[in-house]
Structure formats: structure tokens, C-alpha cells
Write an enzyme that holds these catalytic residues in place. Structure first.
Site, short mmCIF file in Angstrom:
data_model
loop_
_atom_site.label_atom_id
_atom_site.label_comp_id
_atom_site.label_asym_id
_atom_site.label_seq_id
_atom_site.Cartn_x
_atom_site.Cartn_y
_atom_site.Cartn_z
CG ASN A 9 -62.30 -2.99 -2.07
OD1 ASN A 9 -61.18 -3.49 -2.20
ND2 ASN A 9 -63.20 -2.95 -3.04
CE LYS A 11 -62.66 0.30 -4.69
NZ LYS A 11 -63.51 1.18 -5.51
CG HIS A 94 -65.87 -4.29 -6.17
ND1 HIS A 94 -65.72 -3.38 -7.20
CD2 HIS A 94 -65.96 -3.56 -5.03
CE1 HIS A 94 -65.70 -2.16 -6.68
NE2 HIS A 94 -65.85 -2.24 -5.38
CD GLU A 96 -63.46 -0.92 -8.48
OE1 GLU A 96 -62.62 -1.55 -7.84
OE2 GLU A 96 -63.92 0.19 -8.10
CD GLU A 166 -69.05 -1.35 -3.05
OE1 GLU A 166 -68.47 -0.85 -2.08
OE2 GLU A 166 -68.46 -1.78 -4.06
N GLY A 172 -66.03 5.83 -6.27
CA GLY A 172 -64.86 6.61 -6.65
C GLY A 172 -65.20 7.92 -7.36
CB SER A 212 -68.43 8.56 -2.74
OG SER A 212 -67.89 8.39 -4.04
P1 13P Z 1 -65.05 4.48 -2.96
O1 13P Z 1 -65.29 4.54 -1.46
O2 13P Z 1 -63.68 4.87 -3.35
O3 13P Z 1 -66.14 5.17 -3.73
O4 13P Z 1 -65.16 2.91 -3.35
C1 13P Z 1 -66.23 2.18 -2.93
C2 13P Z 1 -65.98 0.76 -3.25
O5 13P Z 1 -65.95 0.35 -4.39
C3 13P Z 1 -65.72 -0.15 -2.12
O6 13P Z 1 -65.74 -1.47 -2.53
#
Ligand code: 13P
Length: 249
Positions: A9, A11, A94, A96, A166, A172, A212
């Protein structure tokens, strides 16, 4: 046997020209016939990335879609637009998008129904906050997210959906869930699918862990019986992604 699915992803990272460089960097690193490899990329990168991965094993996904077919929805992207551009997968729900853009479980249900109606392969995200984990309501919360997301989805449709677990506190932050913590929730998700549908559907559906995941911890996470892949943020923008794709080598 469920085939593993490792999805990046990206982002809001990589301009179109940067995206092409990243695809070239990763090209020799992401060959693994045992794994479905997906790059979920920003909308503006979709067309160049679809062209750049032609003839490779890489599938392209979007990071979002809108649930209406067309019309006056400034800034949104429809399922037909994604399909016409060559997209196969689409992420929805997601944390976010739930957090920053106020997406609700009902929105995610509408997006899931639309993606399935149109033939896109959905990656439905769920996950708890640190506060919810500390309150001991993780599994209840995730069960609710899944039950609302799958309202009106048939068993046959559900078999083709990918669910990404997640935990928000692991995204992150460098704080990965332990493989036991991740497995516990992924197993509960599979049980929930079994309760909504049946055992065959629960056995077929693929469940990813995200948060992560990196070249160092992927092997242990992907060895768990209910973890069928990863949804990878930060590490999907680096050669490390190739190590994750080849976790079984
Ligand atoms: P990270 O791997 O940067 O923690 O992000 C995970 C994520 O949100 C994937 O959709």
C-alpha cells in the site's frame, strides 16, 4: 491451500515518475510463483504502473473507490474507471481513510458491494486502536467491522474478498503485533466469516496482516495458520518488499 497475497500500500507516496523508478527497482526482486503480488498505488500512478508491470507477475490495485457509478462527485473515482485503467484490486476501509476522511462502516459496505458487483477484488481493512486493545474489546470491535462490511455479500462473493487486519497502533509505528497477537485476531476474523457464512467460505477467504511488517518480521507472521499475506506500507517502497514477497525462500 490458500495462496499467499503480499500487497504494497503505497499510500500518498511516489509521483508518477518516481513510481516508474520504483517498479523498475522492484522488478527483479518480486518474482515468486507461490505468492500473489499486488501494488496498490495512488490514483495518479495507476495508468503508468499498469503499463510498467505488463508482462510481469505484479497485479495493480487502487487505494480507494467511490460506491456510486458516475456523476457529480468531485474528486472521486468509480469502479468502472479503475477497471478501464487496468486495476484488479482495491483497498477499502483503511484506518487512515476512516480516521482522516471520516469513512464509516456503512460506506465500506457500499464500497465492498460495488467492487464485487463490478468485478474488482476487494481488500477490506479492519483494525483496533491502542485504546480499544487496552480495554479488551479488540475482537468485538473487529467482528462488528466485518459484519457491517459484509452485509448483503453472498458466500460466493465473500470467498474472493481479502481482509486485511491492521491494528492501528502498529501502522507506521515500527511496533509490529507479535505473531501470536496477529494470529489471534486473524483467527477470530475467520471464525466470524464462518459464523456469517459457512466453513467453506471461512476456509477460502484470505486474511492479511498489516502494520510495520518488514523484511525482518515477515517470516514469522506469515508462518501463522490464519495469516495468508501482508498489506505493507513503508517497506513496500523499498527493496525490502522483495524480501517479504520471497519470505518462503
Ligand atoms: P506500515 O507497513 O507502514 O506500518 O503500514 C501498514 C499499512 O497501513 C498498510 O496498509
Amino acid at each position: 491451500m490458500r495462496k499467499k497475497i503480499i500487497a504494497g500500500n503505497w499510500k500518498m507516496n511516489e509521483t508518477p515518475s518516481e513510481a516508474l523508478k520504483l517498479v523498475e527497482t522492484l522488478k527483479p526482486l518480486v518474482n515468486n510463483p507461490d505468492v500473489d503480488v499486488v501494488y496498490c498505488v495512488p490514483a495518479i500512478d495507476i495508468v503508468p504502473v499498469v503499463n510498467a508491470v505488463k508482462g510481469t507477475n505484479v497485479h495493480v490495485g487502487a487505494e480507494n473507490l467511490y460506491f456510486e457509478d458516475k456523476g457529480a462527485y468531485t474528486g472521486e473515482i468509480s469502479a468502472d474507471m479503475l477497471l478501464d485503467a487496468g486495476v484488479e484490486y482495491v483497498i477499502m476501509g483503511h484506518s487512515e481513510r476512516r480516521g482522516y476522511f471520516h469513512e464509516t462502516d456503512d460506506d465500506i459496505n457500499k464500497k465492498l458491494l460495488k467492487a464485487l458487483e463490478k468485478g474488482l477484488k476487494p481488500i477490506v481493512c479492519c483494525g483496533e486502536s491502542l485504546e480499544q486493545r487496552e480495554e479488551g474489546i479488540t475482537e468485538d470491535w473487529i467482528r462488528m467491522q466485518i459484519k457491517i462490511a459484509f452485509k448483503g455479500v453472498s458466500a460466493d462473493q465473500a470467498k474472493g474478498v481479502v481482509i486485511a487486519y491492521e491494528p492501528i497502533w502498529a501502522i507506521g509505528t515500527g511496533k509490529t503485533a507479535t505473531s501470536e497477537q496477529a494470529e489471534e485476531v486473524c483467527k477470530a476474523i475467520r471464525e466470524t466469516i464462518g459464523e456469517i457464512y459457512d466453513e467453506a467460505t471461512a476456509d477460502a477467504i484470505r486474511i492479511q496482516y498489516g502494520g510495520s511488517m518488514n523484511a525482518g518480521n515477515c517470516k514469522e507472521l506469515l508462518a501463522m495458520p490464519d495469516i495468508d499475506g501482508g498489506l505493507i506500507g513503508g517497506a513496500s517502497l523499498k527493496p525490502d518488499f522483495g524480501t517479504i514477497v520471497n519470505y518462503n525462500k
